[in-house]
Motif scaffolding. Structure first.
Motif, short mmCIF file in Angstrom:
data_model
loop_
_atom_site.label_atom_id
_atom_site.label_comp_id
_atom_site.label_asym_id
_atom_site.label_seq_id
_atom_site.Cartn_x
_atom_site.Cartn_y
_atom_site.Cartn_z
N PHE A 29 0.49 -3.70 -7.75
CA PHE A 29 -0.57 -3.47 -6.84
C PHE A 29 -0.13 -3.06 -5.43
O PHE A 29 -1.63 -2.66 -4.69
N ASP A 33 -1.16 -1.63 -2.57
CA ASP A 33 -2.24 -2.14 -1.04
C ASP A 33 -1.70 -2.89 -0.77
O ASP A 33 -1.65 -4.37 -1.45
N SER A 36 -3.20 -6.98 -1.55
CA SER A 36 -3.64 -7.40 -2.32
C SER A 36 -3.62 -9.12 -2.98
O SER A 36 -2.62 -9.01 -2.34
N SER A 57 -8.42 -6.05 -4.48
CA SER A 57 -7.58 -5.29 -3.51
C SER A 57 -8.40 -4.13 -3.22
O SER A 57 -9.29 -4.08 -4.22
N ASP A 275 0.76 -13.57 -5.45
CA ASP A 275 1.03 -12.65 -4.08
C ASP A 275 1.30 -13.81 -2.45
O ASP A 275 1.63 -15.06 -3.45
N THR A 358 5.73 -9.01 1.38
CA THR A 358 3.94 -7.65 0.41
C THR A 358 4.82 -6.49 0.27
O THR A 358 4.01 -5.80 0.04
#
Length: 413
Positions: A29, A33, A36, A57, A275, A358
């Protein structure tokens, strides 16, 4: 003298299989992106992998089946006789969109004021027992299983009967001044083919694995392996049935293996599949970075750092430091904590920015510990604006000793 024990598990352990799948999905992901939001959980059992959780996302589409099979194949579950293999296991996906209530607390017009993804407390720890500034028993357990995996993958392998699942446990005898005295007990359970004699496995551990492990250690730590060390190899007698066929695996069930092996403390939140807006992960990395740099700077021989957050609020609710009486500076632990708040920006967005969180850097963290690893830069493939690009990104950035001079200046060392 006293004894302290820590364990690690291999990449083929069912819980670690689940962790690696969750982080591989997270990486895919983020590859497409970087904004996300992912909270991915995995369950593995005989012939089955189930992926569930929440994802938001705007630009990413992930082929869950391909990612899961690729990860299982890399780990080494590639034979039908394992009753869990990359080509034939069933894969179910139950991912859905992230809660709007959580998103409302996390997202902010000003990026720097991004709120914490949840409440909770996170811990970082460091000590000077090893070059990695990690507790010795956990470091030895991780290194043993990393070496065992290398042996398993060699072609030809000197231990050709090895299968992916394994567990390792070290008990260290410490002096009363908390310095390691010797390796007291080593317990190793490794999955194997059915046609191998247990006496051969023990002999190979003694003559192949342990010498290779000692060769990777500092002379001081290698000398801790002395006559009289207790060695248990597959103490049940055999270990043929293993992996997800032998025991179900779940994301987030090895949080002590992932961190400090029972030393220091743990806030309770798992890492894999999350994340970096989830401070369970990002703030734990930041706290480790602080503790490691403080110890490396000579502030103390051993340091525990706690940070806590409220959901949707950017700045930490509290910062706590415990030096266990080992400080080398004329400051109380409370004064050291106040300095930490001045030296390090612990807002979630600042943590993400500092360590490049990220980027798709998480799958390598999901086995053999998130802490104490060697930081490195590697080129990765990203998809930006529909185009594939290659960029160099930092892995394990929270292990960098890039704040040592800053800490020394602040504490006048």
């Amino acid at each position: 003298m006293y004894l302290f024990t820590s364990e690690s598990v291999s990449e083929g352990h069912p819980d670690k299989v689940a962790d690696q799948i969750s982080d591989a999905i997270l990486d895919d992901f983020l590859r497409q992106d970087p904004a996300s939001h992912v909270a991915c959980e995995t369950f593995v059992s005989t012939g089955l992998a189930v992926v569930g959780g929440e994802v938001t996302s705007h630009d990413a589409w992930v082929d869950i089946q391909s990612v899961v099979r690729r990860t299982i194949r890399r780990i080494g579950y590639t034979k039908g006789e394992y009753h869990f293999d990359a080509e034939s296991c069933a894969i179910l996906s139950a991912l859905h969109e992230q809660s709007a209530d959580i998103a409302m607390g996390v997202n902010r017009a000003e990026k720097e004021e991004q709120g914490a993804g949840d409440q909770g407390m996170m811990f970082g720890y460091a000590c000077n027992e090893t070059p990695e500034f990690m507790p010795l028993p956990l470091t030895l357990a991780h290194m043993t299983l990393i070496e065992l995996a290398r042996i398993r993958r060699e072609n030809p392998s000197p231990m050709p009967y090895l299968r992916p699942d394994a567990k390792c446990q070290f008990t260290i005898e410490y002096n009363d001044d908390h310095t390691p005295n010797r390796v007291h007990t080593l317990v190793l359970s490794t999955q194997h083919d059915p046609d191998v004699d247990q006496a051969r496995i023990r002999s190979d551990v003694e003559t192949i694995l342990i010498p290779r492990l000692k060769a990777r250690l500092s002379a001081e730590n290698a000398a801790l392996f002395q006559d009289g060390m207790i060695l248990h190899v597959n103490p049940t007698g055999q270990f043929i049935i293993g992996g997800p066929h032998g025991d179900t695996g779940l994301t987030g069930r090895k949080i002590i293996v992932d961190t400090y092996g029972g030393r220091g403390a743990h806030g309770g939140g798992a890492f894999s599949g999350k994340d970096p807006s989830k401070v369970d992960r990002s703030a734990a990395y930041a706290a480790r970075h602080i503790a490691k740099n403080l110890v490396a700077a000579g502030v103390a021989d051993e340091i525990l750092v706690q940070v806590s957050y409220a959901i949707g609020v950017a700045r930490p609710v509290s910062i706590f430091v415990n030096t266990y009486g080992s400080a080398h500076v004329p400051f109380t632990d409370g004064q050291i904590a106040a300095k930490v708040g001045e030296l390090f920006d612990l807002r979630p967005a600042a943590i993400v920015e500092r360590f490049g969180l990220t980027n798709p850097i998480y799958e390598p963290t999901a086995a053999y510990g998130h802490m104490g690893r060697d930081p490195y830069v590697q080129e990765v493939e990203l998809i930006r604006d529909g185009k594939t690009v290659r960029r160099k990104v930092q892995f394990f950035g929270w292990e960098l000793l890039d704040a040592v001079d800053q800490c020394r200046a602040a504490f006048k060392l």
